[in-house]
Enzyme design. Structure first.
Site, short mmCIF file in Angstrom:
data_model
loop_
_atom_site.label_atom_id
_atom_site.label_comp_id
_atom_site.label_asym_id
_atom_site.label_seq_id
_atom_site.Cartn_x
_atom_site.Cartn_y
_atom_site.Cartn_z
N SER A 10 20.61 18.95 1.27
CA SER A 10 20.44 20.32 0.75
C SER A 10 19.04 20.87 0.94
CB SER A 10 20.81 20.36 -0.74
OG SER A 10 20.17 19.31 -1.44
N ARG A 11 18.07 19.99 1.11
CA ARG A 11 16.68 20.48 1.20
C ARG A 11 15.86 19.59 2.13
NH1 ARG A 11 14.15 19.67 -3.79
NH2 ARG A 11 15.89 18.53 -4.70
N VAL A 57 23.89 9.78 -5.36
CA VAL A 57 23.78 8.50 -4.64
C VAL A 57 23.33 7.35 -5.54
CG1 VAL A 57 23.33 9.57 -2.37
CG2 VAL A 57 21.40 8.85 -3.82
N ASN A 85 19.28 9.53 3.52
CA ASN A 85 18.04 10.29 3.37
C ASN A 85 17.70 10.61 1.92
OD1 ASN A 85 15.95 12.51 4.18
ND2 ASN A 85 17.50 13.58 2.98
N SER A 137 9.71 5.09 4.09
CA SER A 137 8.43 5.76 3.82
C SER A 137 7.26 4.86 4.22
CB SER A 137 8.32 6.08 2.33
OG SER A 137 7.02 6.50 2.00
N TYR A 150 8.77 2.99 -6.03
CA TYR A 150 9.15 3.63 -4.75
C TYR A 150 8.84 2.70 -3.57
CZ TYR A 150 9.22 7.60 -1.38
OH TYR A 150 9.48 8.45 -0.33
N ALA A 152 8.70 -0.56 -3.59
CA ALA A 152 9.65 -1.67 -3.62
C ALA A 152 11.00 -1.23 -3.06
CB ALA A 152 9.82 -2.18 -5.05
N LYS A 154 11.71 1.31 -1.00
CA LYS A 154 11.67 1.61 0.44
C LYS A 154 11.48 0.33 1.26
CE LYS A 154 12.11 6.17 0.26
NZ LYS A 154 13.34 6.81 0.70
N ILE A 183 5.02 14.66 4.49
CA ILE A 183 5.80 15.73 5.12
C ILE A 183 5.90 16.89 4.13
CG2 ILE A 183 8.03 16.32 6.22
CD1 ILE A 183 6.51 14.00 7.66
P1 NAP Z 1 13.15 16.67 -1.24
O1 NAP Z 1 12.67 17.89 -0.54
O2 NAP Z 1 12.74 16.42 -2.64
O3 NAP Z 1 14.75 16.66 -1.14
C1 NAP Z 1 15.45 15.60 -1.71
C2 NAP Z 1 16.90 15.68 -1.30
O4 NAP Z 1 17.56 14.51 -1.81
C3 NAP Z 1 17.62 16.87 -1.87
O5 NAP Z 1 18.59 17.28 -0.93
C4 NAP Z 1 18.27 16.30 -3.13
O6 NAP Z 1 19.45 16.98 -3.53
C5 NAP Z 1 18.63 14.93 -2.64
N1 NAP Z 1 18.79 13.96 -3.73
C6 NAP Z 1 17.85 13.50 -4.61
N2 NAP Z 1 18.39 12.63 -5.45
C7 NAP Z 1 19.70 12.55 -5.14
C8 NAP Z 1 20.80 11.83 -5.66
N3 NAP Z 1 20.65 11.00 -6.71
N4 NAP Z 1 22.01 11.97 -5.08
C9 NAP Z 1 22.18 12.80 -4.02
N5 NAP Z 1 21.18 13.51 -3.48
C10 NAP Z 1 19.96 13.39 -4.03
O7 NAP Z 1 12.75 15.36 -0.46
P2 NAP Z 1 12.28 15.11 1.06
O8 NAP Z 1 10.81 15.17 1.10
O9 NAP Z 1 13.09 15.91 1.99
O10 NAP Z 1 12.67 13.56 1.17
C11 NAP Z 1 13.79 13.09 1.92
C12 NAP Z 1 13.62 11.59 2.11
O11 NAP Z 1 12.39 11.34 2.80
C13 NAP Z 1 13.52 10.79 0.81
O12 NAP Z 1 14.21 9.56 0.94
C14 NAP Z 1 12.04 10.53 0.66
O13 NAP Z 1 11.78 9.37 -0.09
C15 NAP Z 1 11.63 10.38 2.11
N6 NAP Z 1 10.21 10.61 2.37
C16 NAP Z 1 9.66 11.85 2.18
C17 NAP Z 1 8.31 12.03 2.45
C18 NAP Z 1 7.62 13.35 2.29
O14 NAP Z 1 6.39 13.38 2.47
N7 NAP Z 1 8.30 14.43 1.97
C19 NAP Z 1 7.54 10.95 2.88
C20 NAP Z 1 8.14 9.72 3.06
C21 NAP Z 1 9.48 9.56 2.81
P3 NAP Z 1 19.41 18.25 -4.55
O15 NAP Z 1 18.91 19.41 -3.72
O16 NAP Z 1 20.81 18.42 -5.01
O17 NAP Z 1 18.46 17.90 -5.64
#
Ligand code: NAP
Length: 239
Positions: A10-11, A57, A85, A137, A150, A152, A154, A183
């Site tokens: 979704s995002r 999830v 994701n 991550s 987090y 642990a 990942k 990101i």
């Molecule tokens: P984000 O913008 O916060 O978006 C999180 C997404 O995950 C949303 O679509 C959210 O759905 C969904 N979500 C969260 N908890 C959930 C659950 N329990 N069940 C189903 N969906 C769930 O995060 P992002 O930055 O895009 O991160 C995506 C992935 O990349 C994550 O695994 C994060 O750990 C990893 N990551 C991100 C970064 C970074 O810098 N952004 C860095 C390293 C790793 P809703 O919209 O319904 O809430």
């Protein structure tokens, strides 16, 4: 019809991956937890070429009901690509971390890998083809202070990626991980970007599209001999 399931579509990074996969001709299953409006926006961005699949999830029974139910009803639509994701962070120094912070982060980021992948894997084995891409991550590679939960979770997914890759390589299924650094998404919104940028050799945060491009590579048929790998997408940040 070939399908791709993106959890947390979704995002942020998940949305960019949905767009990329749609461009590769996939029918998208866009998973989300709460944010239906944003999930619908993703669906619009991919011209409606998919459907929303709401489940948390972190809850195995919800996964089994929603995803298991979908798979049962759609035997003609094999899921060829799974992108694990969805993720959250809930940072705190270990000394101050309470049990719920540990449990929620481990359930959402690590247990989800097991319960979601287990449901999709049998179909991939039957098809003798599949692409599993886990979004991990930098934190899981390096360990970051304030993120024992987090890091642990990942790191756990990285271990599982390497193990599962060996189990299913013979069946034409690859299992790889993407390890983003910083990101620009909602997840990093509260961070001090100016201060952190100074530490990154590229001197900027990455974009969700830059992670999605790497996901598309792992998802492509051309990447069929690459499995069990972790690809960092972090602007050169030391790991
Ligand atoms: P984000 O913008 O916060 O978006 C999180 C997404 O995950 C949303 O679509 C959210 O759905 C969904 N979500 C969260 N908890 C959930 C659950 N329990 N069940 C189903 N969906 C769930 O995060 P992002 O930055 O895009 O991160 C995506 C992935 O990349 C994550 O695994 C994060 O750990 C990893 N990551 C991100 C970064 C970074 O810098 N952004 C860095 C390293 C790793 P809703 O919209 O319904 O809430």
């Amino acid at each position: 019809m070939k399908c791709a399931l993106v959890t947390g579509g979704s995002r942020g990074i998940g949305r960019a991956i949905c767009q990329k996969m749609a461009g590769m001709g996939y029918y998208l299953l866009v998973n989300y937890k709460n944010n239906r409006a944003e999930a619908e926006k993703t669906l619009n961005l991919i011209n409606g070429n998919g459907e929303l699949l709401q489940f948390d999830v972190a809850h195995k029974t919800e996964i089994q009901q929603a995803l298991g139910g979908w798979i049962e009803k759609n035997e003609d639509k094999p899921i060829e690509v799974l992108v694990n994701n969805a993720g959250i962070r809930d940072d705190s120094l270990m000394a101050w971390m309470d049990e719920s912070q540990w449990d929620n982060v481990l359930k959402t980021n690590l247990d989800s890998f097991f319960y979601v992948t287990k449901l999709v894997l049998n179909g991939m084995i039957a098809q003798k083809y599949g692409r599993i891409i886990n979004v991990v991550s930098l934190s899981g590679l390096k360990g970051l202070a304030g993120q024992t939960n987090y890091s642990a979770a990942k790191a756990g997914v990285i271990g599982a990626t390497k193990a599962l890759a060996q189990e299913v390589a013979r069946q034409g299924i690859t299992v790889n991980a993407l390890a983003p650094g910083f990101i620009k998404t909602d997840m990093t919104e509260g961070l001090d970007e100016k201060e952190l940028k100074a530490l990154i050799p590229a001197k900027r945060f990455g974009l969700p599209e830059e992670v999605a491009a790497a996901a598309a590579f792992f998802a492509s048929p051309e990447a069929s001999y690459i499995t069990g790998q972790v690809l960092s997408i972090n602007g050169g940040l030391y790991t």
